[in-house]
Write a protein that holds these residues in place. Structure first.
Motif, PDB file in Angstrom:
ATOM      1  N   ARG A   1       0.808  -1.216   0.000  1.00  0.00           N
ATOM      2  CA  ARG A   1       0.000   0.000   0.000  1.00  0.00           C
ATOM      3  C   ARG A   1       0.843   1.269   0.000  1.00  0.00           C
TER       4      ARG A   1
ATOM      5  N   LYS B   1      -2.896   6.466   4.676  1.00  0.00           N
ATOM      6  CA  LYS B   1      -4.027   6.095   5.539  1.00  0.00           C
ATOM      7  C   LYS B   1      -4.698   7.337   6.108  1.00  0.00           C
TER       8      LYS B   1
ATOM      9  N   GLY C   1      -8.336   8.465   4.852  1.00  0.00           N
ATOM     10  CA  GLY C   1      -9.282   8.429   5.951  1.00  0.00           C
ATOM     11  C   GLY C   1      -9.944   9.749   6.234  1.00  0.00           C
TER      12      GLY C   1
ATOM     13  N   GLY D   1     -14.152   8.187   5.028  1.00  0.00           N
ATOM     14  CA  GLY D   1     -13.498   7.546   3.900  1.00  0.00           C
ATOM     15  C   GLY D   1     -14.418   7.554   2.694  1.00  0.00           C
TER      16      GLY D   1
ATOM     17  N   GLU E   1      -8.134   0.360  -0.507  1.00  0.00           N
ATOM     18  CA  GLU E   1      -8.161   1.231   0.665  1.00  0.00           C
ATOM     19  C   GLU E   1      -7.089   2.317   0.649  1.00  0.00           C
TER      20      GLU E   1
ATOM     21  N   GLN F   1     -11.524   4.244   1.804  1.00  0.00           N
ATOM     22  CA  GLN F   1     -11.537   3.513   3.068  1.00  0.00           C
ATOM     23  C   GLN F   1     -12.936   3.219   3.596  1.00  0.00           C
TER      24      GLN F   1
ATOM     25  N   ILE G   1     -14.525  -0.179  -0.660  1.00  0.00           N
ATOM     26  CA  ILE G   1     -13.688  -1.382  -0.664  1.00  0.00           C
ATOM     27  C   ILE G   1     -14.456  -2.560  -1.244  1.00  0.00           C
TER      28      ILE G   1
END
Length: 235
Positions: free
Chosen positions: A17, A52, A56, A63, A96, A100, A105
């Motif tokens: 990721r 992230k 997020g 997300g 993701e 998110q 997803i």
């Protein structure tokens, strides 16, 4: 972004990721019409925000449940065609980085498995219940899953667009069920699959990209007219 996935798989054989987020951000070309949310996320990553945190922060911390992860993910299904459990894990990772929300997803996972089922059908020459096969790999409860369950009972493209959505809301839940219906009903006819998306209206570039990625084997005259692949993926 699909080309970035191809390059990632070619060079490393799986999805990391951090590495994928960096690829997406570095090769972001805004003139291609990224959604505002995706562009903001990629700009933050490029400026040093961890993926992230950047992903997020979308939609007040929920997300994104957009259809972008589903739009780019078909190559993953073809790559892991014989490894469904691995494919689920890899599809979650690939989604993701930018999406998110559970629906975003789920949309990525659904299209990845649809692409794998379609690729396997092409390789073996055998038919397959594409919609039922995708449902085998989705968790209960998502709107994406519920839409695919509805899709199994629909007979016409007009009804599919009306009941399932045509991507107008730019979410996974109003895009993925429709695209899987189209792919399932035109699995051997790329031209008809793509033109069905165009005729349905809505988020046409996304629905056509998803369906084209699943069905594969475009007409040779279409291939001859397409944009050249980037040098970094052709290598």
């Amino acid at each position: 972004m699909a080309c970035n996935l191809v390059a990632e798989l070619r060079d490393h054989g799986d999805i990391d990721r951090d590495r994928l987020a960096a690829r997406f951000a570095h090769r972001c070309e805004p003139y291609r019409g990224y959604g505002a949310g995706a562009f903001t996320i990629l700009r933050k990553i490029r400026q040093g925000t961890p993926w992230k945190e950047a992903a997020g922060s979308a939609f007040n911390g929920q997300g994104s449940c957009g259809n972008g992860a589903a739009m780019r993910i078909a190559p993953l299904g073809a790559y892991f065609v014989n490894e469904p459990e691995t494919l689920t894990v890899q599809a979650i990772r690939a989604s993701e980085v930018t999406h998110q929300h559970p629906e975003g997803i789920a949309g990525g996972v659904a299209v990845a498995h649809a692409a794998a089922i379609a690729a396997k059908a092409r390789l073996t020459g055998t038919g397959r219940d594409l919609l039922g096969g995708v449902l085998d790999h989705l968790e209960e409860g998502s709107f994406v899953r519920k839409g695919i369950e509805k899709a199994r009972k629909i007979r016409t493209a007009e009804e599919a667009a009306y009941v399932l959505g045509n991507g107008s809301r730019v979410t996974a839940q109003d895009t993925v069920p429709f695209t899987l219906w189209v792919a399932a009903h035109h699995l051997d006819d790329y031209r008809k699959a793509v033109t069905t998306c165009v005729q349905a209206g809505g988020d046409v570039d996304t629905t056509a990209a998803i369906v084209g990625g699943i069905v594969g084997r475009p007409p040779l005259e279409w291939v001859a007219e397409r944009e050249e692949l980037p040098d970094w993926v052709r290598r």
